[in-house]
Motif scaffolding. Structure first.
Motif, PDB file in Angstrom:
ATOM      1  N   ARG A 198      32.658  31.421   3.572  1.00 17.59           N
ATOM      2  CA  ARG A 198      31.203  31.431   3.674  1.00 17.59           C
ATOM      3  C   ARG A 198      30.747  31.152   5.107  1.00 17.59           C
ATOM      4  O   ARG A 198      29.899  31.840   5.646  1.00 17.59           O
ATOM      5  CB  ARG A 198      30.605  30.401   2.717  1.00 17.59           C
ATOM      6  CG  ARG A 198      29.079  30.371   2.729  1.00 17.59           C
ATOM      7  CD  ARG A 198      28.517  29.340   1.756  1.00 17.59           C
ATOM      8  NE  ARG A 198      27.085  29.287   1.842  1.00 17.59           N
ATOM      9  CZ  ARG A 198      26.266  30.095   1.178  1.00 17.59           C
ATOM     10  NH1 ARG A 198      26.767  31.011   0.361  1.00 17.59           N
ATOM     11  NH2 ARG A 198      24.954  29.991   1.315  1.00 17.59           N
ATOM     12  N   ASP A 199      31.365  30.147   5.730  1.00 19.09           N
ATOM     13  CA  ASP A 199      31.007  29.805   7.112  1.00 19.09           C
ATOM     14  C   ASP A 199      31.314  30.963   8.061  1.00 19.09           C
ATOM     15  O   ASP A 199      30.536  31.263   8.975  1.00 19.09           O
ATOM     16  CB  ASP A 199      31.754  28.551   7.564  1.00 19.09           C
ATOM     17  CG  ASP A 199      31.268  27.289   6.847  1.00 19.09           C
ATOM     18  OD1 ASP A 199      30.168  27.337   6.247  1.00 19.09           O
ATOM     19  OD2 ASP A 199      31.981  26.278   6.892  1.00 19.09           O
ATOM     20  N   SER A 200      32.476  31.604   7.849  1.00 13.39           N
ATOM     21  CA  SER A 200      32.866  32.723   8.712  1.00 13.39           C
ATOM     22  C   SER A 200      31.903  33.896   8.554  1.00 13.39           C
ATOM     23  O   SER A 200      31.527  34.541   9.537  1.00 13.39           O
ATOM     24  CB  SER A 200      34.293  33.171   8.388  1.00 13.39           C
ATOM     25  OG  SER A 200      35.234  32.159   8.682  1.00 13.39           O
ATOM     26  N   ILE A 201      31.489  34.177   7.320  1.00 13.27           N
ATOM     27  CA  ILE A 201      30.571  35.288   7.069  1.00 13.27           C
ATOM     28  C   ILE A 201      29.195  35.004   7.676  1.00 13.27           C
ATOM     29  O   ILE A 201      28.619  35.850   8.372  1.00 13.27           O
ATOM     30  CB  ILE A 201      30.433  35.549   5.553  1.00 13.27           C
ATOM     31  CG1 ILE A 201      31.755  36.062   4.984  1.00 13.27           C
ATOM     32  CG2 ILE A 201      29.332  36.570   5.283  1.00 13.27           C
ATOM     33  CD1 ILE A 201      31.749  36.221   3.476  1.00 13.27           C
ATOM     34  N   LEU A 202      28.683  33.802   7.446  1.00 13.37           N
ATOM     35  CA  LEU A 202      27.336  33.474   7.914  1.00 13.37           C
ATOM     36  C   LEU A 202      27.246  33.381   9.437  1.00 13.37           C
ATOM     37  O   LEU A 202      26.155  33.511  10.001  1.00 13.37           O
ATOM     38  CB  LEU A 202      26.863  32.162   7.278  1.00 13.37           C
ATOM     39  CG  LEU A 202      26.550  32.237   5.778  1.00 13.37           C
ATOM     40  CD1 LEU A 202      26.203  30.856   5.238  1.00 13.37           C
ATOM     41  CD2 LEU A 202      25.396  33.212   5.516  1.00 13.37           C
ATOM     42  N   SER A 203      28.371  33.172  10.102  1.00  8.63           N
ATOM     43  CA  SER A 203      28.360  33.111  11.561  1.00  8.63           C
ATOM     44  C   SER A 203      28.676  34.460  12.192  1.00  8.63           C
ATOM     45  O   SER A 203      28.765  34.576  13.411  1.00  8.63           O
ATOM     46  CB  SER A 203      29.369  32.065  12.055  1.00  8.63           C
ATOM     47  OG  SER A 203      30.691  32.437  11.705  1.00  8.63           O
ATOM     48  N   SER A 204      28.833  35.492  11.363  1.00  7.92           N
ATOM     49  CA  SER A 204      29.163  36.834  11.861  1.00  7.92           C
ATOM     50  C   SER A 204      27.912  37.676  12.009  1.00  7.92           C
ATOM     51  O   SER A 204      26.915  37.461  11.326  1.00  7.92           O
ATOM     52  CB  SER A 204      30.148  37.532  10.902  1.00  7.92           C
ATOM     53  OG  SER A 204      31.356  36.818  10.803  1.00  7.92           O
ATOM     54  N   ARG A 205      27.989  38.672  12.884  1.00 11.98           N
ATOM     55  CA  ARG A 205      26.851  39.574  13.095  1.00 11.98           C
ATOM     56  C   ARG A 205      27.125  40.962  12.530  1.00 11.98           C
ATOM     57  O   ARG A 205      26.206  41.782  12.414  1.00 11.98           O
ATOM     58  CB  ARG A 205      26.516  39.687  14.589  1.00 11.98           C
ATOM     59  CG  ARG A 205      26.279  38.374  15.291  1.00 11.98           C
ATOM     60  CD  ARG A 205      25.336  37.458  14.507  1.00 11.98           C
ATOM     61  NE  ARG A 205      24.030  38.069  14.285  1.00 11.98           N
ATOM     62  CZ  ARG A 205      23.162  37.656  13.366  1.00 11.98           C
ATOM     63  NH1 ARG A 205      23.484  36.668  12.539  1.00 11.98           N
ATOM     64  NH2 ARG A 205      21.986  38.256  13.232  1.00 11.98           N
ATOM     65  N   ASP A 206      28.368  41.254  12.210  1.00  8.84           N
ATOM     66  CA  ASP A 206      28.735  42.536  11.609  1.00  8.84           C
ATOM     67  C   ASP A 206      29.613  42.267  10.396  1.00  8.84           C
ATOM     68  O   ASP A 206      30.661  41.636  10.516  1.00  8.84           O
ATOM     69  CB  ASP A 206      29.486  43.431  12.607  1.00  8.84           C
ATOM     70  CG  ASP A 206      28.598  43.870  13.760  1.00  8.84           C
ATOM     71  OD1 ASP A 206      27.748  44.743  13.545  1.00  8.84           O
ATOM     72  OD2 ASP A 206      28.759  43.313  14.864  1.00  8.84           O
ATOM     73  N   ILE A 207      29.177  42.760   9.240  1.00  8.28           N
ATOM     74  CA  ILE A 207      29.902  42.493   7.994  1.00  8.28           C
ATOM     75  C   ILE A 207      30.148  43.798   7.257  1.00  8.28           C
ATOM     76  O   ILE A 207      29.209  44.541   6.956  1.00  8.28           O
ATOM     77  CB  ILE A 207      29.133  41.517   7.080  1.00  8.28           C
ATOM     78  CG1 ILE A 207      28.923  40.168   7.773  1.00  8.28           C
ATOM     79  CG2 ILE A 207      29.871  41.302   5.773  1.00  8.28           C
ATOM     80  CD1 ILE A 207      27.594  40.023   8.453  1.00  8.28           C
ATOM     81  N   LEU A 208      31.420  44.080   6.986  1.00 11.95           N
ATOM     82  CA  LEU A 208      31.822  45.234   6.177  1.00 11.95           C
ATOM     83  C   LEU A 208      32.378  44.698   4.869  1.00 11.95           C
ATOM     84  O   LEU A 208      33.273  43.847   4.882  1.00 11.95           O
ATOM     85  CB  LEU A 208      32.891  46.059   6.900  1.00 11.95           C
ATOM     86  CG  LEU A 208      32.604  46.469   8.344  1.00 11.95           C
ATOM     87  CD1 LEU A 208      33.835  47.142   8.953  1.00 11.95           C
ATOM     88  CD2 LEU A 208      31.402  47.386   8.410  1.00 11.95           C
ATOM     89  N   THR A 209      31.870  45.183   3.747  1.00 11.94           N
ATOM     90  CA  THR A 209      32.325  44.667   2.452  1.00 11.94           C
ATOM     91  C   THR A 209      32.544  45.789   1.466  1.00 11.94           C
ATOM     92  O   THR A 209      31.720  46.695   1.341  1.00 11.94           O
ATOM     93  CB  THR A 209      31.287  43.681   1.862  1.00 11.94           C
ATOM     94  OG1 THR A 209      31.144  42.569   2.734  1.00 11.94           O
ATOM     95  CG2 THR A 209      31.732  43.179   0.489  1.00 11.94           C
ATOM     96  N   PHE A 210      33.684  45.702   0.772  1.00 16.32           N
ATOM     97  CA  PHE A 210      33.943  46.585  -0.366  1.00 16.32           C
ATOM     98  C   PHE A 210      34.085  45.688  -1.586  1.00 16.32           C
ATOM     99  O   PHE A 210      34.824  44.701  -1.562  1.00 16.32           O
ATOM    100  CB  PHE A 210      35.217  47.397  -0.166  1.00 16.32           C
ATOM    101  CG  PHE A 210      35.500  48.311  -1.326  1.00 16.32           C
ATOM    102  CD1 PHE A 210      34.976  49.587  -1.353  1.00 16.32           C
ATOM    103  CD2 PHE A 210      36.236  47.864  -2.409  1.00 16.32           C
ATOM    104  CE1 PHE A 210      35.196  50.415  -2.442  1.00 16.32           C
ATOM    105  CE2 PHE A 210      36.467  48.680  -3.496  1.00 16.32           C
ATOM    106  CZ  PHE A 210      35.937  49.965  -3.517  1.00 16.32           C
ATOM    107  N   ALA A 211      33.392  46.031  -2.676  1.00 17.54           N
ATOM    108  CA  ALA A 211      33.417  45.202  -3.881  1.00 17.54           C
ATOM    109  C   ALA A 211      33.616  46.046  -5.125  1.00 17.54           C
ATOM    110  O   ALA A 211      32.832  46.952  -5.398  1.00 17.54           O
ATOM    111  CB  ALA A 211      32.125  44.400  -3.997  1.00 17.54           C
ATOM    112  N   ALA A 212      34.667  45.723  -5.870  1.00 18.48           N
ATOM    113  CA  ALA A 212      34.925  46.398  -7.145  1.00 18.48           C
ATOM    114  C   ALA A 212      34.692  45.449  -8.317  1.00 18.48           C
ATOM    115  O   ALA A 212      34.917  45.819  -9.459  1.00 18.48           O
ATOM    116  CB  ALA A 212      36.345  46.932  -7.185  1.00 18.48           C
ATOM    117  N   TYR A 213      34.288  44.224  -8.013  1.00 18.24           N
ATOM    118  CA  TYR A 213      33.900  43.298  -9.075  1.00 18.24           C
ATOM    119  C   TYR A 213      32.707  42.486  -8.577  1.00 18.24           C
ATOM    120  O   TYR A 213      32.497  42.319  -7.372  1.00 18.24           O
ATOM    121  CB  TYR A 213      35.061  42.395  -9.498  1.00 18.24           C
ATOM    122  CG  TYR A 213      35.284  41.208  -8.589  1.00 18.24           C
ATOM    123  CD1 TYR A 213      34.812  39.938  -8.936  1.00 18.24           C
ATOM    124  CD2 TYR A 213      35.975  41.341  -7.395  1.00 18.24           C
ATOM    125  CE1 TYR A 213      35.003  38.854  -8.100  1.00 18.24           C
ATOM    126  CE2 TYR A 213      36.182  40.269  -6.559  1.00 18.24           C
ATOM    127  CZ  TYR A 213      35.697  39.024  -6.917  1.00 18.24           C
ATOM    128  OH  TYR A 213      35.896  37.963  -6.083  1.00 18.24           O
TER     129      TYR A 213
END
Length: 265
Positions: free
Chosen positions: A133-148
């Motif tokens: 969570r901390d790593s995601i919230l401190s990032s400016r570019d987020i790529l996500t793939f979700a199958a669930y």
């Protein structure tokens, strides 16, 4: 008598260490001894054997890799990286389905480097691990793939979108349906955000989840029996991030932009 180079390297961890050390830069005897924290007598014979076999050269007391040595180290490092990666969490890699990682990336899985294996206890099974969570919230570019569908994901990604982070979110159709059905407010914010891009995956079989940011790559895999446990692999570092981006790009090849209207009826 000529030495077999394969035996010379693989049957001695010390000679392997010397090759990797000299691959960083040429060094004298004292630097080699100090870097490896060994005695003079313990490496003199190794250096002699490697010189005799043409793996290293010596000039003015400075040891360097020969051209042959450079070629061998260049090809040896991916194998060592892969062995080290798989050796850290052997039970996990043996019990999980790696087939959803394309072959060209599976061959380079050692690029992930050191990985952390996270498995929350029963009381936190529906929570995003704090380190992720901390790593995601401190990032400016987020790529996500979700199958669930993860219950905390809608609010987390809405928060990211409102902070100005650039988001590319690719989902299976079933995940998108749950997002718009159960979290319509967050779904509408994401779909209408100028810095969010939503996609629908059309692959028949997919990795359960993948997150790649400018800080971390994190993913889950199915077990060999097809079940999904809440175990998360995390890796940091430039090579790991590049590997993760290639995996995301692979899954995006069978994706199309999400049509908001089809989910807001």
């Amino acid at each position: 008598m000529k030495h077999c180079l394969l035996n010379l390297i693989l049957f001695s961890g010390r000679r392997k260490d010397i090759l990797l050390l000299l691959n960083e830069k040429p060094r004298d005897f004292g630097e080699i001894k100090e870097s490896l924290n060994v005695t003079s007598s313990s490496i003199q014979l190794h250096l002699k054997k490697m010189k005799d076999s043409g793996l290293i050269t010596q000039k003015n007391k400075i040891y360097s890799l020969s051209d042959i040595g450079k070629i061998i180290v260049e090809n040896m490092q991916p194998m060592l990286s892969t062995a080290e990666l798989l050796g850290e969490n052997t039970e996990y890699w043996l019990s999980h389905d790696l087939s959803l990682i394309p072959e060209f990336l599976l061959e380079r899985i050692g690029e992930l480097g050191h990985c952390e294996l996270l498995e929350p206890d029963a009381g936190h099974i529906f929570e995003t691990p704090q380190i992720l969570r901390d790593s995601i919230l401190s990032s400016r570019d987020i790529l996500t793939f979700a199958a669930y569908f993860h219950p905390q994901a809608p609010s987390l990604y809405t928060e990211l979108a409102e902070s100005g982070a650039e988001i590319a979110l690719c989902m299976t159709e079933s995940v998108a349906q749950r997002l718009f059905l159960n979290n319509r407010i967050e779904a509408e914010k994401l779909s209408r955000s100028m810095n969010s891009r939503l996609f629908i995956s059309r692959r028949s079989t997919t990795i359960p989840s993948l997150i790649v940011t400018d800080k971390v790559v994190a993913f889950k895999l199915f077990e060999n029996n097809g079940k999904l446990r809440d175990q998360l692999i995390l890796s940091f570092g430039e090579r790991a991030l590049c590997w993760g981006k290639e995996l995301f790009k692979y899954y995006m090849e069978a994706a199309e932009p999400l049509n908001e209207k089809s989910f807001l009826q």
